[in-house]
Write a protein that holds these residues in place. Sequence first.
Motif, mmCIF file in Angstrom:
data_model
loop_
_atom_site.group_PDB
_atom_site.id
_atom_site.type_symbol
_atom_site.label_atom_id
_atom_site.label_comp_id
_atom_site.label_asym_id
_atom_site.label_seq_id
_atom_site.Cartn_x
_atom_site.Cartn_y
_atom_site.Cartn_z
ATOM 1 N N LEU A 163 2.293 -1.204 6.732
ATOM 2 C CA LEU A 163 2.424 0.092 6.323
ATOM 3 C C LEU A 163 3.577 0.661 7.316
ATOM 4 C CD1 LEU A 163 1.938 2.471 4.148
ATOM 5 C CD2 LEU A 163 0.017 2.768 5.668
ATOM 6 N N GLN A 164 3.249 0.381 8.398
ATOM 7 C CA GLN A 164 4.139 1.162 9.543
ATOM 8 C C GLN A 164 5.759 0.892 9.175
ATOM 9 O OE1 GLN A 164 4.047 -0.215 13.339
ATOM 10 N NE2 GLN A 164 3.952 1.939 14.212
ATOM 11 N N ARG A 165 5.961 -0.590 9.019
ATOM 12 C CA ARG A 165 7.249 -1.063 8.863
ATOM 13 C C ARG A 165 7.740 -0.518 7.428
ATOM 14 N NH1 ARG A 165 5.026 -5.722 10.581
ATOM 15 N NH2 ARG A 165 5.012 -6.842 8.559
ATOM 16 N N ALA A 224 5.676 -5.600 -3.005
ATOM 17 C CA ALA A 224 5.520 -7.190 -3.073
ATOM 18 C C ALA A 224 6.311 -7.881 -1.958
ATOM 19 C CB ALA A 224 6.103 -7.875 -4.322
ATOM 20 N N ALA A 225 7.572 -7.119 -1.500
ATOM 21 C CA ALA A 225 8.204 -7.742 -0.248
ATOM 22 C C ALA A 225 7.647 -7.241 1.081
ATOM 23 C CB ALA A 225 9.523 -7.133 -0.351
ATOM 24 N N VAL A 226 7.042 -6.206 0.954
ATOM 25 C CA VAL A 226 6.413 -5.859 2.288
ATOM 26 C C VAL A 226 5.063 -6.381 2.391
ATOM 27 C CG1 VAL A 226 5.374 -3.817 3.486
ATOM 28 C CG2 VAL A 226 7.559 -3.732 2.259
ATOM 29 N N GLY A 227 4.254 -6.406 1.314
ATOM 30 C CA GLY A 227 2.968 -6.811 1.317
ATOM 31 C C GLY A 227 2.722 -8.502 1.421
ATOM 32 N N MET A 269 9.098 -0.127 -7.603
ATOM 33 C CA MET A 269 8.261 0.185 -6.527
ATOM 34 C C MET A 269 7.320 -1.095 -6.244
ATOM 35 S SD MET A 269 5.472 3.043 -5.708
ATOM 36 C CE MET A 269 6.499 4.372 -4.726
ATOM 37 N N TYR A 270 7.072 -1.440 -7.400
ATOM 38 C CA TYR A 270 6.154 -2.898 -7.086
ATOM 39 C C TYR A 270 7.101 -4.077 -6.233
ATOM 40 C CZ TYR A 270 3.373 -7.038 -7.680
ATOM 41 O OH TYR A 270 2.608 -8.020 -7.389
ATOM 42 N N GLY A 271 8.314 -4.043 -6.521
ATOM 43 C CA GLY A 271 9.034 -5.143 -5.966
ATOM 44 C C GLY A 271 9.108 -4.844 -4.535
ATOM 45 N N TYR A 272 9.192 -3.619 -4.115
ATOM 46 C CA TYR A 272 9.030 -3.261 -2.880
ATOM 47 C C TYR A 272 7.893 -3.527 -2.175
ATOM 48 C CZ TYR A 272 10.067 -0.329 1.313
ATOM 49 O OH TYR A 272 10.307 0.084 2.524
ATOM 50 N N GLY A 274 -4.061 -2.280 -1.613
ATOM 51 C CA GLY A 274 -3.405 -2.997 -3.084
ATOM 52 C C GLY A 274 -2.343 -2.084 -3.556
ATOM 53 N N PHE A 275 -1.562 -2.699 -4.706
ATOM 54 C CA PHE A 275 -0.509 -1.733 -5.345
ATOM 55 C C PHE A 275 -0.907 -0.291 -5.578
ATOM 56 C CE2 PHE A 275 2.318 -0.875 -8.658
ATOM 57 C CZ PHE A 275 3.409 -0.584 -8.239
#
Length: 164
Positions: free
Chosen positions: A20-22, A6-9, A1-4, A57-58
């Motif tokens: 968050l919407q995306r 980090a990619a979005v954040g 989940m962190y990888g996801y 944050g995460f």
Amino acid sequence: MYGYFAAVGGQDGQIDADELQRCLTQSGIAGSYKPFNLETCRLMISMLDRDMSGTLGFNEFKELWAVVNGWKQHFVSFDSDGSGTVDRQELEKALMTMGFRLSPQAVTAITKRYSTQGKIAFDDYIACCVKLRALTECFRRRDTTQQGFVNFHYDDFIQCVMSI
């Protein structure tokens, strides 16, 4: 989940309402329901934004993910006809199972606020749940005797409502 996350954040390691919407749209958490609107994403962030940064944050994101998944399962269980919406009666049952004890008039007011032609879509259901949760927490913090009554100064009331 962190990888996801980090990619979005991105570079700042935080997720704002647009991100968050995306994220929610790309994740498919809404299933066949329409994507979350930006206001719902802002509400979700305000619900868990403990440092008041306007972002998650995460750890906040993980908590939100669990809450949204729970609400999705709950929504699906009350969407008895599989229409992707709940009506007033389905909403009333759903709210009762979440522990909200509301008058029929309050449920009607909520339905009017969050429905289109008497039907509440998943996105609006989430917005409703976020607001009810936040308003209930705000009320409970002030109801020190747990009697169901509080006194608000006008400014305190506005801060409570606008922080959601």
